[in-house]
Design an enzyme around this catalytic site. Structure first.
Site, PDB file in Angstrom:
ATOM      1  CE  LYS A   1      54.507  53.666  39.286  1.00 30.86           C
ATOM      2  NZ  LYS A   1      55.724  54.219  39.121  1.00 30.86           N
TER       3      LYS A   1
ATOM      4  CB  CYS B   1      73.925  24.425  17.035  1.00 34.67           C
ATOM      5  SG  CYS B   1      72.114  24.678  16.571  1.00 34.67           S
TER       6      CYS B   1
ATOM      7  CB  CYS C   1      72.358  21.110  13.952  1.00 35.74           C
ATOM      8  SG  CYS C   1      73.802  22.333  13.799  1.00 35.74           S
TER       9      CYS C   1
ATOM     10  CG  ASP D   1      57.385  52.795  31.506  1.00 36.30           C
ATOM     11  OD1 ASP D   1      58.058  53.576  31.833  1.00 36.30           O
ATOM     12  OD2 ASP D   1      57.312  51.745  31.930  1.00 36.30           O
TER      13      ASP D   1
ATOM     14  CB  CYS E   1      73.870  27.487  14.466  1.00 33.12           C
ATOM     15  SG  CYS E   1      74.182  25.979  13.424  1.00 33.12           S
TER      16      CYS E   1
ATOM     17  CE  LYS F   1      54.421  58.095  36.118  1.00 30.71           C
ATOM     18  NZ  LYS F   1      55.478  57.505  35.581  1.00 30.71           N
TER      19      LYS F   1
ATOM     20  CB  CYS G   1      70.998  24.170  11.542  1.00 31.69           C
ATOM     21  SG  CYS G   1      70.510  24.352  12.952  1.00 31.69           S
TER      22      CYS G   1
ATOM     23  CD  GLU H   1      47.671  64.585  30.380  1.00 29.40           C
ATOM     24  OE1 GLU H   1      48.660  64.303  30.442  1.00 29.40           O
ATOM     25  OE2 GLU H   1      47.300  65.752  30.346  1.00 29.40           O
TER      26      GLU H   1
ATOM     27  CE1 TYR I   1      54.021  63.713  28.844  1.00 28.63           C
ATOM     28  CE2 TYR I   1      54.152  65.485  30.209  1.00 28.63           C
ATOM     29  CZ  TYR I   1      54.835  64.461  29.886  1.00 28.63           C
ATOM     30  OH  TYR I   1      55.845  63.929  30.468  1.00 28.63           O
TER      31      TYR I   1
HETATM   32  S1  IVH Z   1      53.116  65.033  33.880  1.00 27.57           S
HETATM   33  C1  IVH Z   1      55.406  68.042  36.667  1.00 27.57           C
HETATM   34  N1  IVH Z   1      51.852  63.425  32.212  1.00 27.57           N
HETATM   35  O1  IVH Z   1      56.160  60.253  34.036  1.00 27.57           O
HETATM   36  C2  IVH Z   1      55.088  66.751  36.079  1.00 27.57           C
HETATM   37  N2  IVH Z   1      54.050  63.038  33.153  1.00 27.57           N
HETATM   38  O2  IVH Z   1      57.097  59.850  36.954  1.00 27.57           O
HETATM   39  C3  IVH Z   1      55.130  66.500  34.848  1.00 27.57           C
HETATM   40  N3  IVH Z   1      54.879  60.795  31.973  1.00 27.57           N
HETATM   41  O3  IVH Z   1      58.742  62.455  34.062  1.00 27.57           O
HETATM   42  C4  IVH Z   1      54.777  65.259  34.280  1.00 27.57           C
HETATM   43  N4  IVH Z   1      53.160  60.462  30.886  1.00 27.57           N
HETATM   44  O4  IVH Z   1      58.256  61.420  31.948  1.00 27.57           O
HETATM   45  C5  IVH Z   1      53.269  63.547  32.965  1.00 27.57           C
HETATM   46  N5  IVH Z   1      50.796  61.959  30.744  1.00 27.57           N
HETATM   47  C6  IVH Z   1      51.932  62.578  31.543  1.00 27.57           C
HETATM   48  C7  IVH Z   1      52.922  61.601  31.326  1.00 27.57           C
HETATM   49  C8  IVH Z   1      53.950  61.635  32.343  1.00 27.57           C
HETATM   50  C9  IVH Z   1      54.230  60.218  31.244  1.00 27.57           C
HETATM   51  C10 IVH Z   1      56.201  60.814  32.772  1.00 27.57           C
HETATM   52  C11 IVH Z   1      57.261  61.705  32.733  1.00 27.57           C
HETATM   53  C12 IVH Z   1      57.468  62.208  34.008  1.00 27.57           C
HETATM   54  C13 IVH Z   1      57.238  60.684  34.837  1.00 27.57           C
HETATM   55  C14 IVH Z   1      56.883  61.047  36.151  1.00 27.57           C
END
Ligand code: IVH
Length: 680
Positions: free
Chosen positions: A321, A415, A418, A119, A433, A117, A438, A115, A231
């Site tokens: 990552k 400014c 102007c 942010d 401003c 990750k 301006c 999946e 998830y």
């Molecule tokens: S699983 C038991 N799946 O990433 C672990 N985490 O650095 C549960 N995050 O705290 C996390 N997308 O906030 C999981 N598809 C995903 C995610 C995800 C974002 C975040 C989550 C977690 C952080 C870990």
């Protein structure tokens, strides 16, 4: 024996990490990059592995996030809300597989779900009998913050499950984990609006989402574009049993009505999982949200659970990552941009540096408070981050390498476009401003001047305003009244007819009442309602221009901020010039002589109700009727003498008038009753 310097270093690392956790989780305002943070954590973890006697329960490696903030009620999670171990690149991912395989019976076949990750920030959502009852942030993984009211405003969050009538029946108790985030597009739009309003902008979508969810006033959260992806099932009670694989969990959550990551995929083996991670590493910019990696999860949840947890990270999954998109470079200069609304925004001029395949030479600095708060100095080495399609931004200075030559930056008091002095409104971060002439703001000021509710010059849109400004034909709004046909004929797309229409529109606007002219000037804090108040009170621009702040504040509806803005506006010589030019043009700068007491009262004793849209705002219509002795009420009754019917009339008033036999008239007929065809 642990060497003294190791002990010292461990303490130092913990102190630093605690501080950065606080900046990140509590203040939503980190001062170091994610990569630097990861490096600190990694060093600490390595030392703790080498010298396990140094591990303490309060070490940052032993917990996630920061303790919940005292402003929010605390929620104990039904199960620990864990974090993820990181793998940087395919090699480290394979190393993870090797490590966990040793803990499993030989020849165990594993399949995976991968999946994105996302942010954002973790949220934990509780449902009782299908009803959303409680929502919390992660907090320290054991106890989170109760942000239920804020989460209720998130549109994608199901308040009752199943969402679809044919969805599966939810168990009596269900707790789901997901990620609240902002899409890159929403984030940019949101930040742009915040800047325009002079309010706080955010460094990145994650901080914006976190800052929005941790608002104490959920009405503010409601206006923020927060999205959600889920998830995990954290807790479950009742029948039937919950899904036993991650892949089925995603299908199950989707069927209940939770949003789940569209890019999640099933992989029958690990090579497929790694390849999928690499694929998204290349395509990361096409994701609608920022992702700092992918998560590889063992599909069989029982196998995953049996593998257990190390510290705060489960063994059964790993974060693959993506490389950080940041670099350090030198900050050569800080310059200032004047936006179309007059807000001054600082930006950084950088020694060119490649970040993730793009050479970055400029980065946003958000606002002047940001520079001061992060103590960013000209000449500093700075960390620059480019995230998704978001404009690069400065994370902060690298303080350790300062030479002493760096210069502290002072925000401009004039400014840069102007040269007029700038304004700062208390309680707002923005510096403005306020000069109506301006150049940086002129196009917008002209469009506003011509807009509906202001001078209502239909033939003058933003495109035409841009042309007029580019050609140097107008330097302020008053110049519009001195345009000649010859000036316009040279403009792109302007033939005889179009030029005549524009001039006719401008000419007609001279008939707009004084209050509209006041609105159109775009005096800060002065919209339609305030303009009417001022126009009725002072009756002429000359008397208004002489009013002191104290006098202005005496008027009901005029507070100190408005008073300051108005008095300040009229003090500027350039603005007085504009007023004089408007006077010469014949624009109305005073209210017409009052008709009310002196003149005839053709509507005396008559009660009106208005439905639908008329040619001018409702308040203005009401004022007009009252001036001629009539009264306006909100609903039709036996006492109503006339229903005035505009465009798209409301059903109720119309029907009621029909039932009661109340005569209906249009705007034209009302004007005839008053005895004017067009009221000035
Ligand atoms: S699983 C038991 N799946 O990433 C672990 N985490 O650095 C549960 N995050 O705290 C996390 N997308 O906030 C999981 N598809 C995903 C995610 C995800 C974002 C975040 C989550 C977690 C952080 C870990």
């Amino acid at each position: 024996m642990v060497p003294e310097e190791v002990r010292k270093r461990v303490e130092e690392l913990r102190r630093e990490i605690h501080y950065h956790n606080y900046r990140y989780y509590v203040l939503d305002s980190p001062v170091i990059s994610d990569a630097q943070y990861d490096a600190l954590m990694r060093e600490l973890r390595q030392l703790e592995e080498q010298y396990p006697e140094l591990v303490t329960p309060d070490s940052p490696t032993q917990r996630v996030g920061a303790p919940p903030a005292p402003e929010f009620a605390q929620v104990r999670h039904p199960a620990p809300i864990l974090s993820l171990e990181n793998a940087f690149g395919p090699e480290e991912a394979w190393a993870w597989l090797e490590r966990i395989s040793k803990l499993l019976p030989p020849d165990t076949h594993l399949d995976f779900v991968v999946e994105p990750k996302i942010d954002g920030l973790s949220v934990v959502l509780h449902y009782r009998d299908g009803v959303f009852t409680l929502g919390a942030t992660r907090g320290d993984g054991e106890v989170g913050e109760d942000v239920t009211a804020n989460l209720r405003t998130v549109r994608q969050l199901p308040l009752r499950i199943p969402v679809a009538p044919d969805g599966p029946q939810p168990p009596p108790y269900l707790v789901v984990r997901g990620e609240a985030y902002m899409t890159v597009r929403d984030f940019e739009e949101f930040n742009r609006r915040q800047a325009e309003k002079g309010e706080k902008t955010f460094a990145n979508p994650r901080n914006a989402a976190a800052g929005s969810l941790r608002q104490l006033d959920s009405r503010i959260t409601a206006q923020r574009p927060i999205s959600l992806l889920c998830y995990q099932v954290v807790a479950y009670e009742g029948e039937p049993t919950p899904p036993s694989t991650q892949w089925e969990t995603l299908q199950y959550l989707r069927a209940l009505g939770f949003p789940v990551p569209e890019q999640a995929t099933y992989c029958p083996d690990f090579a497929c999982a790694v390849a999928y991670c690499q694929e998204w590493e290349r395509k990361r910019d096409t994701l609608p949200y920022e992702a700092d990696g992918m998560v590889i999860k063992i599909n069989d949840l029982r196998v995953s659970a049996d593998l257990g947890v190390v510290g705060r990270t489960p063994r059964g999954m790993v974060a693959y990552k993506f490389p950080g998109r940041e670099a350090t470079t030198r900050l050569l200069d800080i310059r200032v941009n004047v936006g179309r609304t007059g807000v001054l925004t600082p930006y950084a001029v950088l020694e060119p540096v490649p970040i993730g395949g793009v050479v970055v030479t400029k980065a946003t600095l958000h606002n002047f408070d940001y520079i001061a708060e992060k103590d960013i100095r000209i000449g500093d080495r700075v960390i620059v981050k480019r995230a998704g399609e978001v404009i690069p931004y400065i994370v902060g200075p690298v303080v350790d390498v300062r030479t002493g030559e760096e210069k502290v930056y002072t925000p401009p008091d004039h400014c840069p476009s102007c040269g007029e002095p700038v304004t700062r409104v208390s309680g707002e971060v923005a510096v403005y401003c306020a000069n109506a002439a301006c150049p940086a703001q002129l196009v917008r000021r002209i469009s506003y001047f011509a807009s509906r509710g202001a001078m209502d010059i239909e033939t003058l849109g933003e495109k035409t305003a841009q042309l007029l400004v580019d050609r140097g034909l107008v330097r302020d709004v008053a110049d519009l009244y001195f345009l000649r046909k010859e000036d316009l004929l040279g403009l792109e797309g302007f033939a005889e007819k179009k030029a005549e229409n524009l001039l006719a529109g401008i000419e007609a606007s001279k008939q707009q009442p004084f209050s509209r002219v006041l609105t159109a000037l775009g005096i800060p804090q002065v919209g339609g309602v305030v303009a009417e108040t001022l126009a009725h009170h002072f009756r002429s621009v000359d008397r208004l221009a002489q009013a002191t702040e104290e006098e202005l504040q005496q008027i009901p509806g005029i507070g100190p901020e408005i008073a300051r803005a108005v008095a300040g506006w009229f003090r500027r010589p350039r603005h007085r010039e504009i007023i004089e030019k408007l006077r010469r043009a014949g624009v109305k700068l005073a209210e017409e002589a009052p008709v009310a007491e002196a003149g005839p009262q053709p509507l005396a004793g008559l009660t009106f109700v208005i439905t639908g849209t008329l040619s001018r705002p409702r308040e203005e219509m009401v004022a007009l009727i009252e001036r001629y002795g009539g009264k306006v009420t909100d609903s039709v009754s036996r006492k109503t003498d006339y229903l005035i019917v505009g465009e798209a009339p409301g059903g109720t008033k119309y029907r009621r008038a029909q039932e009661l036999g109340v005569p209906m008239i249009n705007e034209e007929q009302l004007m005839e009753m008053i005895g004017v065809r067009r009221e000035a």
